[in-house]
Design a protein around this motif. Sequence first.
Motif, PDB file in Angstrom:
ATOM      1  N   TYR A 228       0.856  -1.187   0.000  1.00  0.00           N
ATOM      2  CA  TYR A 228       0.000   0.000   0.000  1.00  0.00           C
ATOM      3  C   TYR A 228       0.889   1.232   0.000  1.00  0.00           C
ATOM      4  CZ  TYR A 228      -2.904   3.756   1.813  1.00  0.00           C
ATOM      5  OH  TYR A 228      -3.535   4.953   1.993  1.00  0.00           O
ATOM      6  N   ARG A 229       0.619   2.149  -0.897  1.00  0.00           N
ATOM      7  CA  ARG A 229       1.333   3.419  -0.935  1.00  0.00           C
ATOM      8  C   ARG A 229       0.290   4.515  -0.712  1.00  0.00           C
ATOM      9  NH1 ARG A 229       4.709   3.289  -5.495  1.00  0.00           N
ATOM     10  NH2 ARG A 229       6.270   2.499  -4.074  1.00  0.00           N
ATOM     11  N   PRO A 230       0.341   5.192   0.429  1.00  0.00           N
ATOM     12  CA  PRO A 230      -0.677   6.209   0.712  1.00  0.00           C
ATOM     13  C   PRO A 230      -0.603   7.374  -0.265  1.00  0.00           C
ATOM     14  CG  PRO A 230       1.054   6.249   2.380  1.00  0.00           C
ATOM     15  CD  PRO A 230       1.333   5.089   1.491  1.00  0.00           C
ATOM     16  N   GLY A 231      -1.744   8.001  -0.495  1.00  0.00           N
ATOM     17  CA  GLY A 231      -1.810   9.176  -1.341  1.00  0.00           C
ATOM     18  C   GLY A 231      -1.268  10.401  -0.612  1.00  0.00           C
ATOM     19  N   LYS A 232      -1.078  11.472  -1.369  1.00  0.00           N
ATOM     20  CA  LYS A 232      -0.489  12.696  -0.836  1.00  0.00           C
ATOM     21  C   LYS A 232      -1.295  13.258   0.330  1.00  0.00           C
ATOM     22  CE  LYS A 232       1.259  17.239  -2.343  1.00  0.00           C
ATOM     23  NZ  LYS A 232       1.827  17.490  -1.080  1.00  0.00           N
ATOM     24  N   ARG A 233      -2.592  13.234   0.235  1.00  0.00           N
ATOM     25  CA  ARG A 233      -3.429  13.791   1.302  1.00  0.00           C
ATOM     26  C   ARG A 233      -3.199  13.055   2.626  1.00  0.00           C
ATOM     27  NH1 ARG A 233     -10.009  14.514   1.205  1.00  0.00           N
ATOM     28  NH2 ARG A 233     -10.129  15.682   3.135  1.00  0.00           N
ATOM     29  N   ILE A 234      -3.063  11.742   2.557  1.00  0.00           N
ATOM     30  CA  ILE A 234      -2.845  10.957   3.773  1.00  0.00           C
ATOM     31  C   ILE A 234      -1.444  11.195   4.318  1.00  0.00           C
ATOM     32  CG2 ILE A 234      -2.601   8.602   4.661  1.00  0.00           C
ATOM     33  CD1 ILE A 234      -5.034   7.875   2.975  1.00  0.00           C
ATOM     34  N   THR A 235      -0.438  11.180   3.456  1.00  0.00           N
ATOM     35  CA  THR A 235       0.917  11.417   3.948  1.00  0.00           C
ATOM     36  C   THR A 235       1.063  12.839   4.490  1.00  0.00           C
ATOM     37  OG1 THR A 235       1.680  11.942   1.713  1.00  0.00           O
ATOM     38  CG2 THR A 235       2.055   9.708   2.483  1.00  0.00           C
ATOM     39  N   ASP A 236       0.404  13.797   3.836  1.00  0.00           N
ATOM     40  CA  ASP A 236       0.452  15.180   4.325  1.00  0.00           C
ATOM     41  C   ASP A 236      -0.219  15.313   5.690  1.00  0.00           C
ATOM     42  OD1 ASP A 236       1.822  15.939   2.083  1.00  0.00           O
ATOM     43  OD2 ASP A 236       0.140  16.992   1.139  1.00  0.00           O
ATOM     44  N   SER A 237      -1.252  14.516   5.943  1.00  0.00           N
ATOM     45  CA  SER A 237      -1.954  14.615   7.230  1.00  0.00           C
ATOM     46  C   SER A 237      -1.031  14.256   8.386  1.00  0.00           C
ATOM     47  CB  SER A 237      -3.207  13.741   7.250  1.00  0.00           C
ATOM     48  OG  SER A 237      -2.857  12.371   7.287  1.00  0.00           O
ATOM     49  N   LEU A 238      -0.091  13.362   8.148  1.00  0.00           N
ATOM     50  CA  LEU A 238       0.824  12.966   9.223  1.00  0.00           C
ATOM     51  C   LEU A 238       1.909  14.013   9.485  1.00  0.00           C
ATOM     52  CD1 LEU A 238       1.163   9.133   8.650  1.00  0.00           C
ATOM     53  CD2 LEU A 238      -0.135  10.330  10.409  1.00  0.00           C
ATOM     54  N   THR A 239       2.108  14.940   8.548  1.00  0.00           N
ATOM     55  CA  THR A 239       3.093  15.997   8.796  1.00  0.00           C
ATOM     56  C   THR A 239       2.602  16.967   9.858  1.00  0.00           C
ATOM     57  OG1 THR A 239       2.279  17.435   7.031  1.00  0.00           O
ATOM     58  CG2 THR A 239       4.024  15.868   6.444  1.00  0.00           C
ATOM     59  N   THR A 240       1.301  16.981  10.100  1.00  0.00           N
ATOM     60  CA  THR A 240       0.739  17.887  11.118  1.00  0.00           C
ATOM     61  C   THR A 240       0.470  17.160  12.434  1.00  0.00           C
ATOM     62  OG1 THR A 240      -1.546  17.478  10.383  1.00  0.00           O
ATOM     63  CG2 THR A 240      -0.353  19.307   9.340  1.00  0.00           C
ATOM     64  N   ALA A 241       0.809  15.864  12.475  1.00  0.00           N
ATOM     65  CA  ALA A 241       0.565  15.083  13.700  1.00  0.00           C
ATOM     66  C   ALA A 241       1.425  15.591  14.848  1.00  0.00           C
ATOM     67  CB  ALA A 241       0.868  13.603  13.449  1.00  0.00           C
ATOM     68  N   THR A 242       0.870  15.514  16.029  1.00  0.00           N
ATOM     69  CA  THR A 242       1.637  15.814  17.242  1.00  0.00           C
ATOM     70  C   THR A 242       1.865  14.506  17.983  1.00  0.00           C
ATOM     71  OG1 THR A 242      -0.375  16.264  18.506  1.00  0.00           O
ATOM     72  CG2 THR A 242       0.692  18.144  17.435  1.00  0.00           C
ATOM     73  N   PHE A 243       2.842  14.504  18.874  1.00  0.00           N
ATOM     74  CA  PHE A 243       3.224  13.272  19.555  1.00  0.00           C
ATOM     75  C   PHE A 243       3.270  13.523  21.057  1.00  0.00           C
ATOM     76  CE2 PHE A 243       5.252  13.618  15.441  1.00  0.00           C
ATOM     77  CZ  PHE A 243       4.763  12.492  14.800  1.00  0.00           C
ATOM     78  N   SER A 244       2.838  12.524  21.818  1.00  0.00           N
ATOM     79  CA  SER A 244       2.918  12.624  23.278  1.00  0.00           C
ATOM     80  C   SER A 244       3.292  11.268  23.844  1.00  0.00           C
ATOM     81  CB  SER A 244       1.600  13.113  23.861  1.00  0.00           C
ATOM     82  OG  SER A 244       0.555  12.223  23.577  1.00  0.00           O
ATOM     83  N   LYS A 245       4.179  11.285  24.819  1.00  0.00           N
ATOM     84  CA  LYS A 245       4.633  10.051  25.441  1.00  0.00           C
ATOM     85  C   LYS A 245       3.548   9.472  26.312  1.00  0.00           C
ATOM     86  CE  LYS A 245       8.685   8.147  27.681  1.00  0.00           C
ATOM     87  NZ  LYS A 245       9.998   8.438  28.252  1.00  0.00           N
ATOM     88  N   LYS A 246       3.270   8.183  26.137  1.00  0.00           N
ATOM     89  CA  LYS A 246       2.251   7.517  26.934  1.00  0.00           C
ATOM     90  C   LYS A 246       2.767   7.310  28.345  1.00  0.00           C
ATOM     91  CE  LYS A 246      -0.985   3.764  26.965  1.00  0.00           C
ATOM     92  NZ  LYS A 246      -1.582   2.671  26.234  1.00  0.00           N
ATOM     93  N   LYS A 247       1.928   7.638  29.296  1.00  0.00           N
ATOM     94  CA  LYS A 247       2.328   7.531  30.703  1.00  0.00           C
ATOM     95  C   LYS A 247       2.103   6.149  31.242  1.00  0.00           C
ATOM     96  CE  LYS A 247       1.363  12.328  31.251  1.00  0.00           C
ATOM     97  NZ  LYS A 247       0.542  13.361  31.653  1.00  0.00           N
TER      98      LYS A 247
END
Length: 128
Positions: free
Chosen positions: A109-128
């Motif tokens: 599976y190769r994601p489309g541009k819209r899907i890959t672009d959506s992950l560029t705005t993702a934020t990350f938080s360490k699970k406690k």
Amino acid sequence: MSIKYTVVERGEPGVTGGGKKKWYAQVQYDGEMTVDDLVAEIEKFSALSEADIRGVIIALENVIHKELVNGKIIRLDKLGSFYPSLSSSGADSEKDFSVSYIKGAKVNYRPGKRITDSLTTATFSKKK
């Protein structure tokens, strides 16, 4: 909402005993989305009924299955592409190669541009 992660220690691949170990981020999944969940979410953005949406999802699955087995690339615009690939052993010459060298097939599976672009705005938080 953010992508939750934990940190895990891993050794160097291919090094006996693991070599020098380092710490890497690993996604901690926040559940799953089933077809029922997808249908409920799609209903919010569509005038289609639950039965219509479910029917389209099942039909799409059937068509993708049928066409992948026939060696087709399935392009779903912004969603991305599904395509078959093979794994095989190597033969000494093209003449020596036979179907018995093929170990198996898988779906990529190769994601489309819209899907890959959506992950560029993702934020990350360490699970406690």
